[in-house]
Design a protein around this motif. Structure first.
Motif, PDB file in Angstrom:
ATOM      1  N   PRO A 173      37.924  -5.994 -11.519  1.00 30.14           N
ATOM      2  CA  PRO A 173      38.565  -7.174 -10.936  1.00 30.14           C
ATOM      3  C   PRO A 173      37.583  -7.991 -10.105  1.00 30.14           C
ATOM      4  CG  PRO A 173      39.089  -5.266  -9.621  1.00 30.14           C
ATOM      5  CD  PRO A 173      38.327  -4.750 -10.817  1.00 30.14           C
ATOM      6  N   ALA A 174      37.911  -9.233  -9.866  1.00 30.78           N
ATOM      7  CA  ALA A 174      37.067 -10.092  -9.027  1.00 30.78           C
ATOM      8  C   ALA A 174      37.070  -9.567  -7.594  1.00 30.78           C
ATOM      9  CB  ALA A 174      37.596 -11.519  -9.065  1.00 30.78           C
ATOM     10  N   CYS A 175      35.891  -9.445  -7.005  1.00 30.71           N
ATOM     11  CA  CYS A 175      35.794  -8.985  -5.614  1.00 30.71           C
ATOM     12  C   CYS A 175      36.532  -9.948  -4.677  1.00 30.71           C
ATOM     13  CB  CYS A 175      34.338  -8.898  -5.187  1.00 30.71           C
ATOM     14  SG  CYS A 175      33.265  -7.994  -6.333  1.00 30.71           S
ATOM     15  N   ALA A 176      36.495 -11.236  -5.034  1.00 28.56           N
ATOM     16  CA  ALA A 176      37.113 -12.271  -4.194  1.00 28.56           C
ATOM     17  C   ALA A 176      38.622 -12.088  -4.057  1.00 28.56           C
ATOM     18  CB  ALA A 176      36.813 -13.650  -4.772  1.00 28.56           C
ATOM     19  N   ALA A 177      39.230 -11.407  -5.008  1.00 23.95           N
ATOM     20  CA  ALA A 177      40.678 -11.212  -4.966  1.00 23.95           C
ATOM     21  C   ALA A 177      41.100 -10.431  -3.723  1.00 23.95           C
ATOM     22  CB  ALA A 177      41.139 -10.475  -6.217  1.00 23.95           C
ATOM     23  N   CYS A 178      40.270  -9.516  -3.275  1.00 23.63           N
ATOM     24  CA  CYS A 178      40.584  -8.726  -2.079  1.00 23.63           C
ATOM     25  C   CYS A 178      39.749  -9.137  -0.869  1.00 23.63           C
ATOM     26  CB  CYS A 178      40.354  -7.237  -2.348  1.00 23.63           C
ATOM     27  SG  CYS A 178      41.471  -6.512  -3.571  1.00 23.63           S
ATOM     28  N   HIS A 179      38.488  -9.455  -1.118  1.00 23.55           N
ATOM     29  CA  HIS A 179      37.577  -9.735  -0.007  1.00 23.55           C
ATOM     30  C   HIS A 179      37.466 -11.226   0.304  1.00 23.55           C
ATOM     31  CE1 HIS A 179      36.381  -5.550   0.269  1.00 23.55           C
ATOM     32  NE2 HIS A 179      36.272  -5.531  -1.046  1.00 23.55           N
ATOM     33  N   SER A 180      38.262 -12.048  -0.387  1.00 26.19           N
ATOM     34  CA  SER A 180      38.370 -13.498  -0.205  1.00 26.19           C
ATOM     35  C   SER A 180      37.148 -14.236  -0.759  1.00 26.19           C
ATOM     36  CB  SER A 180      38.606 -13.872   1.255  1.00 26.19           C
ATOM     37  OG  SER A 180      37.433 -13.813   2.005  1.00 26.19           O
ATOM     38  N   PRO A 181      37.324 -15.495  -1.143  1.00 24.75           N
ATOM     39  CA  PRO A 181      36.234 -16.257  -1.759  1.00 24.75           C
ATOM     40  C   PRO A 181      34.967 -16.358  -0.915  1.00 24.75           C
ATOM     41  CG  PRO A 181      38.319 -17.359  -2.141  1.00 24.75           C
ATOM     42  CD  PRO A 181      38.595 -16.246  -1.171  1.00 24.75           C
TER      43      PRO A 181
END
Length: 242
Positions: A173-181
């Motif tokens: 999954p995209a890291c940004a999905a949890c750690h924010s953009p």
């Protein structure tokens, strides 16, 4: 005889008036006492803590412990490794400034319990109480965000692609999905990553993948799908987020 009768009636009236006056005074006094006593329950209520049993967090005490330690309890100053205000000078030790308090407290608890293995930090956390952990975390979360830069121009696009879009073919999954953009994370859920030393982030991904770090099953699953090159690329990209 008539005069005696009148005197008797007059005396009776005076006695009755006196009795009424006494009752009236008693009633007024009782009301005054009741009014004076009324605020007592409210005062007692104010004395009760808002959340019984929950310790009050003290950032000032956290700063003192972070910067100076406590020799009487064998607590070493965190500043020694993590730098003033959580701004560490080397990737050996992570930057802690502006990190979410709940996340920091959880990591300290994990070190103390042994669910996150690190010989140095396990020893450091062993002497801390839960109140100490909360105080230190409350101090660090208020410190300025530490910024960094991505160093490897050859992998910046790969790192950005993984962080923002994940790797669909691998189920990453995209890291940004949890750690924010911008890498700020989500308070009480996911840590701040932006500006962190690339080497430290890479070391943690390796630790999750190799089973050395076991305090996040979610990250263990994700890291197990990443190659060494992909880890280094995304770690370097994260260092430049802010």
């Amino acid at each position: 005889m008539r005069q005696t009768s009148q005197i008797s009636k007059f005396t009776s009236l005076r006695a009755g008036f006196a009795a009424l006056s006494i009752f009236a005074l008693i009633g007024v006094s009782g009301l005054a006492i009741a009014n004076d006593a009324a605020p007592a329950p409210a005062a007692a209520a104010e004395a009760k803590p808002a959340v019984p049993g929950k310790p009050k967090v003290d950032p000032a005490a956290g700063e003192a412990l972070y910067s100076n330690g406590d020799a009487s309890r064998g607590v070493t100053a965190c500043l020694t490794c993590h730098g003033p205000k959580g701004q560490s000078a080397t990737a050996t030790w992570p930057k802690l400034s502006a990190q979410h308090a709940a996340y920091l407290t959880k990591q300290l608890k994990n070190f103390k319990e042994g669910t996150r293995a690190n010989p140095v930090m396990m020893g450091m956390a062993a002497t801390l109480t839960e109140q100490d952990m909360q105080n230190i975390s409350a101090f660090l979360v208020k410190q300025p965000v530490s910024q960094g830069v991505a160093q490897n121009k050859d992998t910046i696009e790969l790192g950005q692609s993984i962080y923002r879009g994940g790797i669909a073919a691998k189920g990453v999954p995209a890291c940004a999905a949890c750690h924010s953009p911008n890498g700020a994370g989500i308070p009480a859920q996911y840590p701040r990553l932006g500006g962190q030393w690339a080497d430290y982030t890479n070391a943690q991904l390796l630790a999750f993948r190799d089973g050395v770090r076991k305090n996040s099953s979610q990250m263990t699953t994700i890291a197990s799908k990443l190659s060494d090159q992909e880890m280094k690329a995304v770690s370097d990209y994260i260092a430049g987020l802010h």
